[in-house]
Design a protein around this motif. Structure first.
Motif, PDB file in Angstrom:
ATOM      1  N   ARG A   1       2.220 -13.116   7.356  1.00 36.49           N
ATOM      2  CA  ARG A   1       2.252 -11.968   8.270  1.00 36.49           C
ATOM      3  C   ARG A   1       0.896 -11.775   8.956  1.00 36.49           C
ATOM      4  O   ARG A   1       0.826 -11.362  10.115  1.00 36.49           O
ATOM      5  CB  ARG A   1       2.657 -10.723   7.485  1.00 36.49           C
ATOM      6  N   TYR A   2      -0.182 -12.088   8.236  1.00 38.17           N
ATOM      7  CA  TYR A   2      -1.514 -11.983   8.833  1.00 38.17           C
ATOM      8  C   TYR A   2      -1.636 -12.886  10.061  1.00 38.17           C
ATOM      9  O   TYR A   2      -2.286 -12.530  11.046  1.00 38.17           O
ATOM     10  CB  TYR A   2      -2.588 -12.359   7.806  1.00 38.17           C
ATOM     11  N   GLY A   3      -1.017 -14.046  10.006  1.00 43.63           N
ATOM     12  CA  GLY A   3      -1.073 -14.963  11.138  1.00 43.63           C
ATOM     13  C   GLY A   3      -0.455 -14.381  12.394  1.00 43.63           C
ATOM     14  O   GLY A   3      -0.867 -14.720  13.517  1.00 43.63           O
ATOM     15  N   PHE A   4       0.520 -13.495  12.241  1.00 44.74           N
ATOM     16  CA  PHE A   4       1.173 -12.886  13.395  1.00 44.74           C
ATOM     17  C   PHE A   4       0.406 -11.673  13.925  1.00 44.74           C
ATOM     18  O   PHE A   4       0.240 -11.508  15.132  1.00 44.74           O
ATOM     19  CB  PHE A   4       2.599 -12.469  13.038  1.00 44.74           C
ATOM     20  N   PHE A   5      -0.053 -10.805  13.015  1.00 45.66           N
ATOM     21  CA  PHE A   5      -0.599  -9.519  13.445  1.00 45.66           C
ATOM     22  C   PHE A   5      -2.109  -9.388  13.250  1.00 45.66           C
ATOM     23  O   PHE A   5      -2.705  -8.427  13.746  1.00 45.66           O
ATOM     24  CB  PHE A   5       0.092  -8.383  12.686  1.00 45.66           C
ATOM     25  N   GLY A   6      -2.725 -10.298  12.503  1.00 44.39           N
ATOM     26  CA  GLY A   6      -4.150 -10.162  12.223  1.00 44.39           C
ATOM     27  C   GLY A   6      -4.444  -9.045  11.239  1.00 44.39           C
ATOM     28  O   GLY A   6      -5.594  -8.609  11.114  1.00 44.39           O
ATOM     29  N   GLN A   7      -3.406  -8.546  10.551  1.00 43.50           N
ATOM     30  CA  GLN A   7      -3.547  -7.479   9.565  1.00 43.50           C
ATOM     31  C   GLN A   7      -2.764  -7.867   8.318  1.00 43.50           C
ATOM     32  O   GLN A   7      -1.706  -8.494   8.412  1.00 43.50           O
ATOM     33  CB  GLN A   7      -3.004  -6.158  10.113  1.00 43.50           C
ATOM     34  N   SER A   8      -3.300  -7.508   7.162  1.00 40.29           N
ATOM     35  CA  SER A   8      -2.634  -7.871   5.906  1.00 40.29           C
ATOM     36  C   SER A   8      -3.068  -6.918   4.812  1.00 40.29           C
ATOM     37  O   SER A   8      -4.029  -6.149   4.966  1.00 40.29           O
ATOM     38  CB  SER A   8      -2.965  -9.317   5.514  1.00 40.29           C
ATOM     39  N   ASP A   9      -2.375  -6.962   3.685  1.00 41.55           N
ATOM     40  CA  ASP A   9      -2.694  -6.092   2.549  1.00 41.55           C
ATOM     41  C   ASP A   9      -3.855  -6.634   1.731  1.00 41.55           C
ATOM     42  O   ASP A   9      -4.571  -5.869   1.091  1.00 41.55           O
ATOM     43  CB  ASP A   9      -1.461  -5.920   1.657  1.00 41.55           C
ATOM     44  N   VAL A  10      -4.013  -7.954   1.689  1.00 35.37           N
ATOM     45  CA  VAL A  10      -5.153  -8.576   1.007  1.00 35.37           C
ATOM     46  C   VAL A  10      -5.738  -9.645   1.926  1.00 35.37           C
ATOM     47  O   VAL A  10      -5.132 -10.014   2.935  1.00 35.37           O
ATOM     48  CB  VAL A  10      -4.739  -9.205  -0.348  1.00 35.37           C
TER      49      VAL A  10
ATOM     50  N   HIS B   1       0.816  -1.212   0.000  1.00 35.43           N
ATOM     51  CA  HIS B   1       0.000   0.000   0.000  1.00 35.43           C
ATOM     52  C   HIS B   1       0.853   1.266   0.000  1.00 35.43           C
ATOM     53  O   HIS B   1       0.338   2.357  -0.244  1.00 35.43           O
ATOM     54  CB  HIS B   1      -0.941  -0.002   1.205  1.00 35.43           C
ATOM     55  N   SER B   2       2.138   1.125   0.283  1.00 31.83           N
ATOM     56  CA  SER B   2       3.046   2.273   0.231  1.00 31.83           C
ATOM     57  C   SER B   2       3.552   2.523  -1.181  1.00 31.83           C
ATOM     58  O   SER B   2       4.253   3.511  -1.422  1.00 31.83           O
ATOM     59  CB  SER B   2       4.231   2.052   1.171  1.00 31.83           C
ATOM     60  N   LEU B   3       3.192   1.639  -2.124  1.00 34.69           N
ATOM     61  CA  LEU B   3       3.657   1.761  -3.509  1.00 34.69           C
ATOM     62  C   LEU B   3       2.638   2.514  -4.355  1.00 34.69           C
ATOM     63  O   LEU B   3       1.449   2.559  -4.031  1.00 34.69           O
ATOM     64  CB  LEU B   3       3.879   0.370  -4.105  1.00 34.69           C
ATOM     65  N   PRO B   4       3.070   3.091  -5.494  1.00 33.46           N
ATOM     66  CA  PRO B   4       2.116   3.675  -6.450  1.00 33.46           C
ATOM     67  C   PRO B   4       1.176   2.595  -6.978  1.00 33.46           C
ATOM     68  O   PRO B   4       1.511   1.401  -6.958  1.00 33.46           O
ATOM     69  CB  PRO B   4       3.026   4.212  -7.566  1.00 33.46           C
ATOM     70  N   PRO B   5      -0.013   2.989  -7.459  1.00 33.49           N
ATOM     71  CA  PRO B   5      -1.021   2.008  -7.918  1.00 33.49           C
ATOM     72  C   PRO B   5      -0.485   0.998  -8.943  1.00 33.49           C
ATOM     73  O   PRO B   5      -0.817  -0.186  -8.882  1.00 33.49           O
ATOM     74  CB  PRO B   5      -2.121   2.892  -8.524  1.00 33.49           C
ATOM     75  N   PHE B   6       0.343   1.474  -9.884  1.00 31.90           N
ATOM     76  CA  PHE B   6       0.867   0.556 -10.902  1.00 31.90           C
ATOM     77  C   PHE B   6       1.693  -0.552 -10.268  1.00 31.90           C
ATOM     78  O   PHE B   6       1.535  -1.736 -10.607  1.00 31.90           O
ATOM     79  CB  PHE B   6       1.724   1.323 -11.915  1.00 31.90           C
ATOM     80  N   TRP B   7       2.583  -0.194  -9.331  1.00 33.30           N
ATOM     81  CA  TRP B   7       3.452  -1.186  -8.717  1.00 33.30           C
ATOM     82  C   TRP B   7       2.696  -2.053  -7.728  1.00 33.30           C
ATOM     83  O   TRP B   7       3.087  -3.193  -7.469  1.00 33.30           O
ATOM     84  CB  TRP B   7       4.648  -0.513  -8.067  1.00 33.30           C
ATOM     85  N   GLN B   8       1.598  -1.545  -7.180  1.00 40.50           N
ATOM     86  CA  GLN B   8       0.731  -2.407  -6.370  1.00 40.50           C
ATOM     87  C   GLN B   8       0.141  -3.516  -7.226  1.00 40.50           C
ATOM     88  O   GLN B   8       0.097  -4.685  -6.818  1.00 40.50           O
ATOM     89  CB  GLN B   8      -0.400  -1.584  -5.743  1.00 40.50           C
ATOM     90  N   ALA B   9      -0.309  -3.153  -8.424  1.00 44.84           N
ATOM     91  CA  ALA B   9      -0.880  -4.151  -9.342  1.00 44.84           C
ATOM     92  C   ALA B   9       0.173  -5.161  -9.766  1.00 44.84           C
ATOM     93  O   ALA B   9      -0.104  -6.366  -9.839  1.00 44.84           O
ATOM     94  CB  ALA B   9      -1.477  -3.451 -10.560  1.00 44.84           C
ATOM     95  N   VAL B  10       1.388  -4.688 -10.024  1.00 45.43           N
ATOM     96  CA  VAL B  10       2.470  -5.592 -10.406  1.00 45.43           C
ATOM     97  C   VAL B  10       2.801  -6.544  -9.262  1.00 45.43           C
ATOM     98  O   VAL B  10       3.003  -7.748  -9.475  1.00 45.43           O
ATOM     99  CB  VAL B  10       3.727  -4.790 -10.822  1.00 45.43           C
ATOM    100  N   SER B  11       2.836  -6.024  -8.042  1.00 44.04           N
ATOM    101  CA  SER B  11       3.154  -6.848  -6.872  1.00 44.04           C
ATOM    102  C   SER B  11       2.143  -7.973  -6.686  1.00 44.04           C
ATOM    103  O   SER B  11       2.495  -9.072  -6.253  1.00 44.04           O
ATOM    104  CB  SER B  11       3.201  -5.985  -5.611  1.00 44.04           C
TER     105      SER B  11
END
Length: 248
Positions: free
Chosen positions: A207-216, A184-194
């Motif tokens: 990472r979601y398993g550790f913090f209960g938070q994730s990007d998707v 989410h810290s990336l520009p929209p184009f690089w988010q799509a590429v990621s």
């Protein structure tokens, strides 16, 4: 099958200083350097320090790289040295051959990942909100890269081909998968590429398993990773059954 599995375990365990201690030290150096430089400048999740944020990413990155390295290096060494013939002469089915290599690769990856976690706990408090998600992504990730390693080991004919595979495919995909940042810290184009990178889903779900938070959504992540595991396993078994670059 058990004998081959045990041989693959002993192969990396007898050089544990290289196969276990070295990736732990590398991950620890990443953790110390990045946390020292960026701890006060980067905030990804609420109530999660940047140092804690780094730990799951470094764990999964090392887990993936070592699961791949175990099966791929074993196969290419056997092919180059010519002792692969002794495995092919045994009454092992192609499925047993695959399971033995895969299981050993998964164990090496899991041992490295767990060791990094235990060392990191000495430096930072890392919560475990959803342990079942952690276990699921660790198993799927190690299975995916272990299978990928078998495919690469079958395909490669020389050490430099394997090194190119490691340096130009595995390394960039792991480093550009959100280990050190949120997409989410990336520009929209690089988010799509990621989001085209399967390694991103492994690290984000882990990472979601550790913090209960994730990007998707973790359900999206586990679905994507499971599809890749099944697809690569099918391809690998097809290659082994046909004897591609092994029996022909």
């Amino acid at each position: 099958m058990y004998t081959l599995f045990k041989k693959e375990l002993l192969r990396f365990w007898r050089v544990a200083f290289q196969t276990i201690a070295s990736p732990i030290l590398t991950a620890l150096l990443y953790l110390l350097i990045f946390s020292h430089v960026l701890e006060s400048h980067v905030k990804v999740y609420e109530q999660v320090s940047y140092t804690a944020f780094l730990v799951p990413g470094l764990m999964m990155m090392s887990l993936l790289q070592n699961a791949f390295a175990n099966s791929s290096s074993s196969l290419i060494q056997s092919k180059v040295m010519g002792n692969i013939i002794f495995l092919l002469l045994t009454p092992l089915t192609y499925l047993e051959f695959f399971v033995a290599f895969l299981a050993a690769s998964m164990i090496r990856g899991l041992v490295v990942g767990l060791s990094i976690y235990l060392v990191a706990l000495c430096l930072v408090d890392v919560p475990t909100v959803h342990p079942l998600w952690i276990i699921s992504f660790a198993l799927l990730g190690s299975a995916l890269l272990g299978t990928f390693g078998v495919i690469a080991g079958i395909w490669a004919d020389k050490f430099d081909q394997m090194a190119a595979f490691q340096n130009f495919v595995i390394m960039p995909l792991t480093f550009l998968s959100g280990v050190f940042y949120s997409i989410h810290s990336l520009p929209p184009f690089w988010q799509a590429v990621s989001q085209l990178n399967p390694f991103f889903y492994m690290i984000d779900g882990f990472r979601y398993g550790f913090f209960g938070q994730s990007d998707v959504s973790p359900w999206l992540s586990v679905s994507v990773v499971a599809v890749f595991v099944l697809a690569l396993a099918w391809l690998c078994l097809k290659m082994l059954k046909s004897g591609y670059k092994l029996r022909s």
